[in-house]
Motif scaffolding. Structure first.
Motif, PDB file in Angstrom:
ATOM      1  N   THR A 390       0.891  -1.107   0.077  1.00  0.00           N
ATOM      2  CA  THR A 390      -0.158  -0.051   0.004  1.00  0.00           C
ATOM      3  C   THR A 390       0.878   1.319  -0.156  1.00  0.00           C
ATOM      4  OG1 THR A 390      -1.756  -1.183   1.219  1.00  0.00           O
ATOM      5  CG2 THR A 390      -1.891   1.137   1.122  1.00  0.00           C
ATOM      6  N   GLY A 391       0.541   2.265  -0.986  1.00  0.00           N
ATOM      7  CA  GLY A 391       1.371   3.435  -0.989  1.00  0.00           C
ATOM      8  C   GLY A 391       2.685   3.450  -2.027  1.00  0.00           C
ATOM      9  N   LEU A 392       2.742   2.248  -2.536  1.00  0.00           N
ATOM     10  CA  LEU A 392       3.881   2.028  -3.664  1.00  0.00           C
ATOM     11  C   LEU A 392       3.246   2.185  -4.747  1.00  0.00           C
ATOM     12  CD1 LEU A 392       5.830  -1.056  -2.376  1.00  0.00           C
ATOM     13  CD2 LEU A 392       5.928   1.472  -1.486  1.00  0.00           C
ATOM     14  N   SER A 393       4.073   2.733  -5.760  1.00  0.00           N
ATOM     15  CA  SER A 393       3.687   2.786  -7.320  1.00  0.00           C
ATOM     16  C   SER A 393       3.552   1.304  -7.788  1.00  0.00           C
ATOM     17  CB  SER A 393       5.085   3.545  -7.928  1.00  0.00           C
ATOM     18  OG  SER A 393       6.236   2.803  -8.084  1.00  0.00           O
ATOM     19  N   GLN A 394       2.991   1.164  -8.958  1.00  0.00           N
ATOM     20  CA  GLN A 394       2.612  -0.268  -9.413  1.00  0.00           C
ATOM     21  C   GLN A 394       3.946  -0.953  -9.657  1.00  0.00           C
ATOM     22  OE1 GLN A 394      -0.105  -0.392 -12.503  1.00  0.00           O
ATOM     23  NE2 GLN A 394       0.552  -2.500 -13.313  1.00  0.00           N
ATOM     24  N   ALA A 395       4.810  -0.090 -10.345  1.00  0.00           N
ATOM     25  CA  ALA A 395       6.121  -0.891 -10.644  1.00  0.00           C
ATOM     26  C   ALA A 395       6.841  -1.332  -9.253  1.00  0.00           C
ATOM     27  CB  ALA A 395       7.041   0.310 -11.367  1.00  0.00           C
ATOM     28  N   ALA A 396       6.923  -0.559  -8.364  1.00  0.00           N
ATOM     29  CA  ALA A 396       7.472  -0.898  -7.124  1.00  0.00           C
ATOM     30  C   ALA A 396       6.810  -1.951  -6.385  1.00  0.00           C
ATOM     31  CB  ALA A 396       7.623   0.362  -6.031  1.00  0.00           C
ATOM     32  N   ALA A 397       5.267  -1.959  -6.440  1.00  0.00           N
ATOM     33  CA  ALA A 397       4.806  -3.006  -5.931  1.00  0.00           C
ATOM     34  C   ALA A 397       5.066  -4.301  -6.574  1.00  0.00           C
ATOM     35  CB  ALA A 397       3.108  -2.782  -5.788  1.00  0.00           C
ATOM     36  N   THR A 398       5.296  -4.265  -7.875  1.00  0.00           N
ATOM     37  CA  THR A 398       5.511  -5.573  -8.641  1.00  0.00           C
ATOM     38  C   THR A 398       6.780  -6.161  -8.189  1.00  0.00           C
ATOM     39  OG1 THR A 398       4.268  -4.706 -10.641  1.00  0.00           O
ATOM     40  CG2 THR A 398       5.867  -6.497 -11.039  1.00  0.00           C
ATOM     41  N   LYS A 399       8.011  -5.444  -8.046  1.00  0.00           N
ATOM     42  CA  LYS A 399       9.206  -5.779  -7.481  1.00  0.00           C
ATOM     43  C   LYS A 399       8.823  -6.253  -6.300  1.00  0.00           C
ATOM     44  CE  LYS A 399      11.937  -2.602 -10.290  1.00  0.00           C
ATOM     45  NZ  LYS A 399      12.882  -1.331 -10.151  1.00  0.00           N
ATOM     46  N   VAL A 400       8.080  -5.829  -5.020  1.00  0.00           N
ATOM     47  CA  VAL A 400       7.851  -6.420  -3.901  1.00  0.00           C
ATOM     48  C   VAL A 400       7.286  -7.457  -3.968  1.00  0.00           C
ATOM     49  CG1 VAL A 400       7.151  -5.921  -1.786  1.00  0.00           C
ATOM     50  CG2 VAL A 400       8.224  -4.089  -2.842  1.00  0.00           C
ATOM     51  N   LEU A 401       6.371  -7.667  -4.706  1.00  0.00           N
ATOM     52  CA  LEU A 401       5.580  -9.047  -5.005  1.00  0.00           C
ATOM     53  C   LEU A 401       6.574 -10.099  -5.629  1.00  0.00           C
ATOM     54  CD1 LEU A 401       2.163  -7.641  -6.247  1.00  0.00           C
ATOM     55  CD2 LEU A 401       2.812  -8.900  -4.031  1.00  0.00           C
ATOM     56  N   ALA A 402       7.481  -9.739  -6.446  1.00  0.00           N
ATOM     57  CA  ALA A 402       8.267 -10.946  -7.081  1.00  0.00           C
ATOM     58  C   ALA A 402       9.337 -11.176  -6.267  1.00  0.00           C
ATOM     59  CB  ALA A 402       8.978  -9.994  -8.429  1.00  0.00           C
ATOM     60  N   LYS A 403       9.642 -10.594  -5.063  1.00  0.00           N
ATOM     61  CA  LYS A 403      10.398 -11.074  -4.220  1.00  0.00           C
ATOM     62  C   LYS A 403       9.735 -12.117  -3.453  1.00  0.00           C
ATOM     63  CE  LYS A 403      13.334  -6.884  -3.637  1.00  0.00           C
ATOM     64  NZ  LYS A 403      13.603  -5.842  -2.781  1.00  0.00           N
ATOM     65  N   ARG A 404       8.605 -12.504  -3.376  1.00  0.00           N
ATOM     66  CA  ARG A 404       7.888 -13.560  -2.712  1.00  0.00           C
ATOM     67  C   ARG A 404       7.331 -14.260  -3.684  1.00  0.00           C
ATOM     68  NH1 ARG A 404       5.723 -11.910   2.424  1.00  0.00           N
ATOM     69  NH2 ARG A 404       7.432 -10.329   3.383  1.00  0.00           N
ATOM     70  N   ASN A 405       7.951 -14.251  -4.828  1.00  0.00           N
ATOM     71  CA  ASN A 405       7.417 -15.333  -6.049  1.00  0.00           C
ATOM     72  C   ASN A 405       5.950 -15.201  -6.252  1.00  0.00           C
ATOM     73  OD1 ASN A 405       9.786 -16.495  -6.232  1.00  0.00           O
ATOM     74  ND2 ASN A 405       9.563 -17.800  -4.603  1.00  0.00           N
ATOM     75  N   LEU A 406       5.194 -13.850  -6.270  1.00  0.00           N
ATOM     76  CA  LEU A 406       4.270 -13.668  -6.481  1.00  0.00           C
ATOM     77  C   LEU A 406       4.048 -12.623  -7.575  1.00  0.00           C
ATOM     78  CD1 LEU A 406       2.709 -12.746  -2.922  1.00  0.00           C
ATOM     79  CD2 LEU A 406       2.448 -14.840  -4.311  1.00  0.00           C
ATOM     80  N   SER A 407       2.957 -12.533  -8.553  1.00  0.00           N
ATOM     81  CA  SER A 407       2.826 -11.756  -9.719  1.00  0.00           C
ATOM     82  C   SER A 407       1.605 -10.987  -9.422  1.00  0.00           C
ATOM     83  CB  SER A 407       2.839 -12.570 -10.964  1.00  0.00           C
ATOM     84  OG  SER A 407       1.896 -13.688 -11.146  1.00  0.00           O
ATOM     85  N   VAL A 408       1.441  -9.923 -10.445  1.00  0.00           N
ATOM     86  CA  VAL A 408       0.484  -9.039 -10.576  1.00  0.00           C
ATOM     87  C   VAL A 408      -0.800  -9.599 -11.281  1.00  0.00           C
ATOM     88  CG1 VAL A 408      -0.560  -6.718 -11.295  1.00  0.00           C
ATOM     89  CG2 VAL A 408       1.702  -6.860  -9.989  1.00  0.00           C
ATOM     90  N   GLY A 409      -1.856  -9.507 -10.870  1.00  0.00           N
ATOM     91  CA  GLY A 409      -3.139  -9.939 -11.333  1.00  0.00           C
ATOM     92  C   GLY A 409      -4.118  -8.871 -12.123  1.00  0.00           C
ATOM     93  N   GLU A 410      -5.139  -8.854 -11.720  1.00  0.00           N
ATOM     94  CA  GLU A 410      -6.029  -7.796 -12.166  1.00  0.00           C
ATOM     95  C   GLU A 410      -5.631  -6.167 -11.678  1.00  0.00           C
ATOM     96  OE1 GLU A 410     -10.584  -6.374 -12.546  1.00  0.00           O
ATOM     97  OE2 GLU A 410      -9.970  -8.412 -11.590  1.00  0.00           O
ATOM     98  N   VAL A 411      -5.496  -5.192 -12.656  1.00  0.00           N
ATOM     99  CA  VAL A 411      -5.229  -3.913 -11.988  1.00  0.00           C
ATOM    100  C   VAL A 411      -6.453  -2.969 -12.314  1.00  0.00           C
ATOM    101  CG1 VAL A 411      -3.691  -1.995 -12.032  1.00  0.00           C
ATOM    102  CG2 VAL A 411      -2.875  -4.118 -12.375  1.00  0.00           C
TER     103      VAL A 411
END
Length: 677
Positions: A390-411
């Motif tokens: 929460t509070g991150l840009s979409q690009a930054a959120a994508t990187k944080v999720l990737a570190k947990r082996n997660l990806s972005v779904g619907e936006v």
């Protein structure tokens, strides 16, 4: 210390403000000067400890040498019944740690403004050869006007005293501790710069760069691990701004800024278009053959887990202890094998053929079962938890999720008055929810603030309305006026009822009833701006601040007022107070005077009616303070105005234009280059 206890017959205790490892702090009222103060009282269980008393006295000595608008002022020192105390400036607000928690993400320009204030204060301390040694957000106070003030010089030390302070301890908070302090070396000015870099990192990301279960593990990371990238957290942060963090937190002090002033001048230009495309800062490989003494089990036993940000004491090995090398035991000599009589042997397999076959079959079955179990375990989806983005840009959120082996779904995008445009409002599933690795996390992104119809608040309580509107994102101001209606009741508002506005960009000024009484104006000379503002608000008075040089009053305190103290003025009146900028230097640079010309655009409130726009102008230069209204205009058409600025040296000006309560123009860092003919 209980409320209403009067210390030394002068300072009446009001309430507790907080407790620390060395002292407790109380809000008190100075009965002689009629002002609120902060009293720092040495804890009773430490008043017989000579080391603590010396540290307490060192804080008083260091603070008395430093006079700066962004350093908490020391008013008095005393002792009563064996209790040692300091009387200091009371800063109404919160510390920077809580400010970050409540206001994160903080706009980059505001981050720079706050850091500039902190840096200027530290520069003054360094100019007096005083190193703070414990710079952290908990020791930086933010008042209600957004001004930063550094406090707690309890472990500050003068450079000339280094030879006398070589003890077996290192003082400081581990989350902000420089690598050289973590290794046990003496703190220098570059050590303070490292702490400032960590503070800047926390303001940009909302957290410290290194965390751990113990203070030792955190200290190790400071001189072993690279500082995480703030641009990995938020790709919208300019590289130039990240470079300030990287340069300030370089592992080798020689790679950091030479002075705090250098860091400040670099920071001020980080948002400039001229620094777009700047390369990432990489420190020079200067090499260092110095033998490092790593923290030992002795240190680990001495340090508590540093989860609350309190100052820690870390034992340091002496040179003699470091030179003691435990001798290695001599390698054991191999023994000569004893001779055994030669006996005739028979193969076990030849003697037991059936058992051998059963053993082989059993082993194969066990291996097959183990392989099946391992295969099932490996094929089972691994679980993880959804991180907070929460509070991150979409690009930054994508990187944080990737570190947990997660990806972005619907936006999807929604309007939000609490989250800035382009930043994550929430995730689905939510934060800390357990999910399988490689799951897709849906993001809700803010598409900007949502307009709302402004209400009619006339005749309502200003205090209640202010709280409601501030929680919705509005900036709320007040002006007092003499009136026969109840004190504190709203008389008028400068944002039209029913108008559609964005809360986050709207400043509303209410005219509030101050009653019809008279006020015996007190002498305000020698007061801070915060204290004067509090006095004016509590007495229903408007205050206009100006600035000027004074050889008799230190910077940040008033030296003149109109009307004079002792006069009877009606509630709702405006008083003018001049704040000191300190003594005018003998070789002071000639101030630069120039004008910035602007066009104030008129906006019709409705297509069919013509009504005046209320325009408020706020200005800051050598003689004006931004928080004070400079001009209040009513315009019926586009209007050309000239704003006068007087700036000395490297001082930067500012202005803000508010039309019908909405900020339509604002500029920081105004210089003579912005002058228009």
């Amino acid at each position: 210390m209980t409320p209403n206890y009067t210390l030394s017959g002068r300072y009446r205790i009001v309430r507790s403000l907080g407790e620390g490892g060395m002292a407790n702090v109380y809000l008190a009222h100075d009965l002689i000067l009629d002002r609120d103060v902060a009293v720092k009282l040495l804890r009773l269980d430490l008043r017989d400890d000579p080391k603590t008393i010396k540290r307490f006295q060192r804080e008083a000595l260091a603070t008395t040498e430093l006079v700066h608008p962004h350093i908490v002022s020391l008013y008095d020192i005393g002792e009563e019944n064996g209790m040692q105390y300091l009387v200091m400036e009371y800063v109404k607000g919160m510390d920077l740690k809580n400010y970050i928690k409540e206001n994160f993400p903080i706009p980059l320009q505001q981050v720079i403004d706050i850091m500039e204030q902190i840096l200027s204060a530290v520069a003054t301390a360094h100019a007096h050869n005083i190193i703070h040694r414990d710079l952290k957000p908990q020791n930086i106070l933010i008042d209600e006007q957004g001004n930063a003030k550094i406090t707690d010089f309890g472990i500050a030390v003068a450079l000339s005293e280094h030879s006398m302070t070589q003890t077996n301890t290192i003082l400081g908070s581990v989350h902000y501790l420089s690598p050289e302090q973590a290794r046990g070396s003496m703190a220098t000015k570059q050590s303070d710069i490292y702490s400032l870099g960590i503070i800047l990192y926390e303001m940009l990301t909302g957290s410290v760069p290194f965390k751990g279960e113990t203070a030792v593990s955190i200290a190790l990371k400071h001189f072993q691990n690279a500082i995480p990238s703030v641009r990995d957290f938020d790709a919208d942060i300019p590289q130039a701004l990240e470079n300030v963090v990287l340069c300030a937190t370089a592992k080798d002090p020689r790679d950091r800024y030479a002075t705090v002033e250098d860091m400040a001048s670099d920071l001020l230009t980080t948002l400039s278009s001229t620094r777009v495309g700047e390369k990432r800062f990489v420190p020079d490989d200067v090499g260092n053959d110095e033998t490092k003494i790593m923290p030992s089990a002795e240190i680990q036993a001495a340090i508590k887990a540093n989860q609350d940000g309190k100052t820690q004491v870390m034992p340091r090995k002496t040179a003699a202890e470091a030179d003691q090398v435990q001798p290695k035991p001599a390698p054991a000599q191999p023994k000569e094998p004893a001779e055994e009589p030669v006996r005739p042997t028979r193969s076990w397999s030849k003697r037991h053929p059936l058992r051998r076959r059963l053993l082989i079959i059993g082993t194969i079955i066990l291996l097959l079962v183990a392989a099946i179990v391992i295969g099932l375990e490996l094929s089972r989806p691994q679980s993880t938890t959804v991180p907070r983005v929460t509070g991150l840009s979409q690009a930054a959120a994508t990187k944080v999720l990737a570190k947990r082996n997660l990806s972005v779904g619907e936006v999807k995008r929604v309007k939000s008055n609490q989250v800035a445009t382009g930043q994550v409002v929430k995730t689905t599933p939510g934060t800390k929810t357990k999910v399988s690795e490689h799951a897709r996390i849906n993001l809700t992104i803010s598409s900007g603030a949502k307009k709302m119809n402004f209400g009619n608040y006339v005749n309502e309580s200003y205090r209640d309305v202010r709280q409601t509107l501030k929680s919705a994102g509005f900036t709320v101001r007040e002006r007092f006026s003499t009136s026969d209606v109840a004190t504190g009741q709203i008389i008028s508002q400068d944002v039209a009822a029913g108008s559609s506005v964005l809360p986050t960009t709207t400043t509303v000024t209410f005219t509030v009833s101050a009653g019809s009484r008279y006020v015996a104006l007190k002498d305000l000379t020698g007061e801070s701006q915060a204290d004067i503002t509090d006095y004016a608000q509590s007495n229903g008075l408007n205050v206009n601040f100006k600035r000027g040089y004074s050889s008799e009053q230190k910077a940040g305190y008033s030296y003149d007022q109109t009307p004079d103290g002792g006069a009877d003025v009606r509630a709702g009146s405006t008083i003018t107070v001049t704040m000191s900028r300190g003594s005018q230097p003998e070789t002071a640079a000639t101030p630069t005077n120039f004008y910035v010309k602007l066009t104030l655009p008129y906006k019709a409130l409705t297509p069919t009616t013509t009504q005046a726009n209320d325009v408020k102008i706020y200005l800051q230069d050598d003689n004006h303070v931004l928080g004070t209204l400079y001009r209040d205009l009513a315009i019926m058409h586009d209007t050309r105005i000239s704003l006068p600025f007087e700036l000395t040296g490297k001082t930067k000006g500012r202005y803000r234009i508010v039309r019908n309560g909405v900020t339509i123009s604002e500029k920081f860092n105004v210089t003579s280059q912005d002058a228009t003919n």
